[in-house]
Design an enzyme around this catalytic site. Sequence first.
Site, PDB file in Angstrom:
ATOM      1  CB  SER A 120      34.051 -31.688 -39.606  1.00 24.56           C
ATOM      2  OG  SER A 120      34.953 -30.753 -39.592  1.00 24.56           O
ATOM      3  N   GLY A 126      31.823 -29.495 -44.406  1.00 22.18           N
ATOM      4  CA  GLY A 126      31.780 -29.620 -45.797  1.00 22.18           C
ATOM      5  C   GLY A 126      33.168 -29.543 -46.522  1.00 22.18           C
ATOM      6  CD  GLU A 137      23.731 -33.308 -41.314  1.00 18.91           C
ATOM      7  OE1 GLU A 137      23.579 -32.690 -42.488  1.00 18.91           O
ATOM      8  OE2 GLU A 137      24.691 -33.428 -41.120  1.00 18.91           O
ATOM      9  CD  GLU A 146      27.403 -36.441 -43.875  1.00 19.18           C
ATOM     10  OE1 GLU A 146      27.981 -36.914 -44.614  1.00 19.18           O
ATOM     11  OE2 GLU A 146      27.510 -35.751 -42.925  1.00 19.18           O
ATOM     12  CG  ASP A 155      26.756 -27.489 -38.056  1.00 15.87           C
ATOM     13  OD1 ASP A 155      25.624 -28.311 -38.188  1.00 15.87           O
ATOM     14  OD2 ASP A 155      27.718 -27.431 -39.105  1.00 15.87           O
ATOM     15  CB  THR A 156      21.541 -27.217 -38.153  1.00 18.94           C
ATOM     16  OG1 THR A 156      21.436 -28.489 -37.351  1.00 18.94           O
ATOM     17  CG2 THR A 156      22.525 -27.346 -39.365  1.00 18.94           C
ATOM     18  NE  ARG A 173      29.716 -22.697 -37.764  1.00 17.49           N
ATOM     19  CZ  ARG A 173      29.731 -23.798 -38.256  1.00 17.49           C
ATOM     20  NH1 ARG A 173      29.051 -24.068 -39.356  1.00 17.49           N
ATOM     21  NH2 ARG A 173      29.979 -24.689 -37.468  1.00 17.49           N
TER      22      ARG A 173
END
Length: 389
Positions: free
Chosen positions: A149, A151, A257, A270, A277-278, A357
């Site tokens: 997850s 990246g 996505e 995906e 999160d976006t 983050r």
Amino acid sequence: MKKILLLGSGELGKEFVIAAQRLGQTVVACDKYAGAPAMQVADDCEVFDMLDGEALAAAVAKHRPDVIVPEIEAIRTERLYDFEREGIQVVPSARAVNFTMNRKAIRDLAAKELGLKTARYFYAKTLEELREAADRIGYPCVVKPLMSSSGKGQSVVKGPDEVEAAWHYGCEGSRGDIRELIVEEFIRFDSEITLLTVTQQNGPTLFCPPIGHVQKGGDYRESFQSPHIAPEHLAEAQRMAAAVTEALTGAGLWGVEFFLSHENGVYFSELSPRPHDTGMVTLAGTQNLSEFELHLRAVLGLPIPEITFERMGASAVILSPVATATPHYEGIEAALAENPRTDIRIFGKPSARVNRRMGVVVGYEPLGSDLDALRTRVKAAAAKVKVTE
């Protein structure tokens, strides 16, 4: 009122817990470390490694939840079938979680069974298999772990001399115990979107206005709603999202996505069977219900008559430049002083590592406003907030 066992207690889980408690639900937040964001607002918590099937079963036996809501990938997902057979609701379903926690299963479902357009891809269990697959795909290509997850373990390989480094990086970034990578064709896309999709227990599949996003190193850095998308591309993305969520079964919110190319159309990328999160941009009030409120309503079987687009929004992440066990924050006052249509969420993570983050800035403007100006404003506000030791 239902008791919900939340598996994974990060910032997305925290907002879900807040939404659940506003409707009178009880939530037990679980994660592998104490003090995780969702634990700070939940009714109870458990600390254990969710890849440990026995520990997971023990938590279920102890709390006897009505609903299990996975929020992360690193879960012994095959156990969810057992819990479902015992009459516990798994969100969206045990099948959905098992498929989507593994890129191999979801990609094969999308490309081979449903015939959705995706990047060409191969799998590799060894470095030599990765070399052969990369040569067949061509360069540049993208290498990812099957389970990861944000990246982690993902890289763009520009030539044969970078394959070995990509192999090691992919294995190191893999979550769980699967030592296998996927190598994909590099799609030259014009933009990428998240299409938040809601499947209901007793109602039609609904779509949120599309969310554009920018990633760096495979991880989201900013998102914005609603980007400029050709109507035919949006219709195709909705068709694909409806097909794949129907095949996976269950009720809940999904982050689907896509890559968009003016020349080649829409590519399925995906899917996450949970808030994305976006989608934190919806905390700016861009919709009548945030993605977390939508997820909860779908989970509980409550009606969602319609999703309405209320105002344009943007989000930008706050990353830590330092590693520290005692993170502090500077610049919040300056960030909030810039514009009244700006807000900040500090996640409350108990420690920081470089590029972790730690928070997000969200902002909004009326429909029809200048989206680029909004994005610039929100990113500038996020840049004012600094994580320090």
